[in-house]
Design a protein around this motif. Structure first.
Motif, short mmCIF file in Angstrom:
data_model
loop_
_atom_site.label_atom_id
_atom_site.label_comp_id
_atom_site.label_asym_id
_atom_site.label_seq_id
_atom_site.Cartn_x
_atom_site.Cartn_y
_atom_site.Cartn_z
N CYS A 1 0.88 -1.08 0.05
CA CYS A 1 0.13 0.21 0.01
C CYS A 1 0.95 1.28 0.23
CB CYS A 1 -0.74 -0.04 1.31
SG CYS A 1 -1.86 -1.53 1.50
N GLY B 1 -3.74 6.05 -1.47
CA GLY B 1 -4.74 5.07 -1.55
C GLY B 1 -4.50 3.92 -2.55
N HIS B 2 -3.31 4.08 -3.25
CA HIS B 2 -2.96 3.27 -4.27
C HIS B 2 -2.49 1.81 -3.40
CE1 HIS B 2 -2.75 7.24 -6.03
NE2 HIS B 2 -3.11 6.58 -7.07
N THR B 3 -2.44 0.77 -4.19
CA THR B 3 -2.01 -0.50 -3.90
C THR B 3 -1.64 -1.27 -4.90
OG1 THR B 3 -3.71 -0.89 -1.89
CG2 THR B 3 -2.53 -2.62 -2.47
N ARG C 1 -3.76 -0.89 -8.16
CA ARG C 1 -5.42 -0.74 -8.25
C ARG C 1 -5.37 0.63 -7.00
NH1 ARG C 1 -9.61 -1.86 -4.91
NH2 ARG C 1 -11.81 -2.18 -5.97
N HIS C 2 -6.34 1.16 -7.40
CA HIS C 2 -7.10 2.25 -6.49
C HIS C 2 -8.71 1.99 -6.50
CE1 HIS C 2 -8.22 6.17 -4.85
NE2 HIS C 2 -7.11 6.43 -4.40
N TRP D 1 -10.77 3.51 -9.30
CA TRP D 1 -10.59 3.64 -10.71
C TRP D 1 -11.77 2.65 -11.65
CZ3 TRP D 1 -5.00 2.19 -10.95
CH2 TRP D 1 -4.01 3.13 -10.65
N ASP E 1 0.23 3.45 3.45
CA ASP E 1 -1.22 3.90 3.36
C ASP E 1 -2.08 2.83 3.63
OD1 ASP E 1 -3.30 5.55 3.18
OD2 ASP E 1 -2.74 6.47 1.41
N GLN F 1 -6.70 11.50 -11.51
CA GLN F 1 -6.28 10.36 -10.87
C GLN F 1 -4.92 9.90 -11.44
OE1 GLN F 1 -9.64 7.83 -12.34
NE2 GLN F 1 -10.60 8.02 -10.22
N LEU G 1 -1.43 9.19 -9.24
CA LEU G 1 -0.71 7.94 -9.54
C LEU G 1 0.80 8.35 -9.84
CD1 LEU G 1 -0.38 4.96 -9.37
CD2 LEU G 1 -1.14 4.93 -11.88
#
Length: 251
Positions: A73, A77-79, A98-99, A102, A134, A229, A233
């Motif tokens: 993470c 909030g992205h992973t 992934r978010h 999206w 995160d 977005q 990113l």
């Protein structure tokens, strides 16, 4: 029992489970980098018992068990996800970002039957390894985060200290320190400054694209997400953590 993982945009008919408990074993890290990047040879030279290594390989490739998922993470909030996808007739390791806003996955690449990559530049790899976690899920240790995503690395513009950085990460994850440098050199291979993958930012997106014809990132990562977005990113991939003088990461 490991908790289930739900990834709405991934395969609907597969069972996914948290795989972070695997990382406590040095056998996992050796299996992960060798299955995706190199020839195992004699694993004892790296301080891992051969039977433990073979048992880990069997677990990671077992189509009769839920697929292990490991996560990194990072900012906003992205992973980043790594999934050991085990079908009855083939085994792959999928890497993607992934978010939750999206509605799609940003594919980094794949190791296995259908190789695809690279998916990360050196600067991005180091940033993701060093980024503040995160959320509470996934891996928090920078060495583990670096090694988990290392198979996606491809970059002609590598710093001189890259091998030492990877060697420190390997030693930090249980690989025998006096063999970590040799393994790091083998994993990184020869970096071709003329023909290797190049990363550039075009006018179409703030997210760098890769020159390799085999990389999913010949188009911007998360293609189709909004401009806001995409900028978030791009910022998250590069972070604000400066590299050390030796090309390593702080923390």
């Amino acid at each position: 029992m490991n908790a289930a993982v739900h990834i709405p945009e991934y395969f609907e008919d597969c069972d996914l489970v948290e795989g972070e408990d695997l990382v406590r074993e040095p056998a996992f890290w050796l299996a992960h980098v060798l299955l995706t990047m190199g020839d195992p040879g004699e694993v004892e030279r790296y301080g891992v018992d051969a039977s433990a290594y073979e048992a880990m390989v069997d677990r990671l490739a077992d189509p009769g068990q839920p697929w292990p998922v490991l996560r990194v993470c990072f900012t906003g909030g992205h992973t980043a996800y790594v999934v050991y996808a085990n079908f009855e007739d083939e085994n792959n390791v999928d890497f993607f970002v992934r978010h939750p806003a999206w509605g799609r996955l940003g594919h980094l690449g794949q190791c296995g039957a259908d190789e695809a990559g690279p998916g990360l530049s050196w600067a991005e790899l180091i940033s993701l390894a060093a980024s503040a976690q995160d959320g509470e899920e996934g891996l928090s240790d920078p060495s583990q985060r670096l090694l988990l995503l290392l198979p996606m690395l491809g970059d002609a513009d590598m710093p001189g200290g890259a091998r030492d950085t990877v060697a420190r990460a390997l030693a930090g994850c249980g690989i025998r320190p006096d063999a970590a440098g040799e393994l790091a050199a083998s994993l990184l291979g020869e970096q071709d400054s003329t023909g290797g993958p190049r990363w550039t930012v075009t006018g179409d997106s703030p997210i760098a694209v890769c020159s390799s014809p085999y990389s999913p990132r010949r188009v911007p990562l998360g293609l189709g997400i909004s401009p806001e977005q995409a900028q978030a990113l791009a910022n998250a991939l590069h972070g604000s953590v400066p590299p050390t003088a030796s090309g390593g990461f702080t923390g």
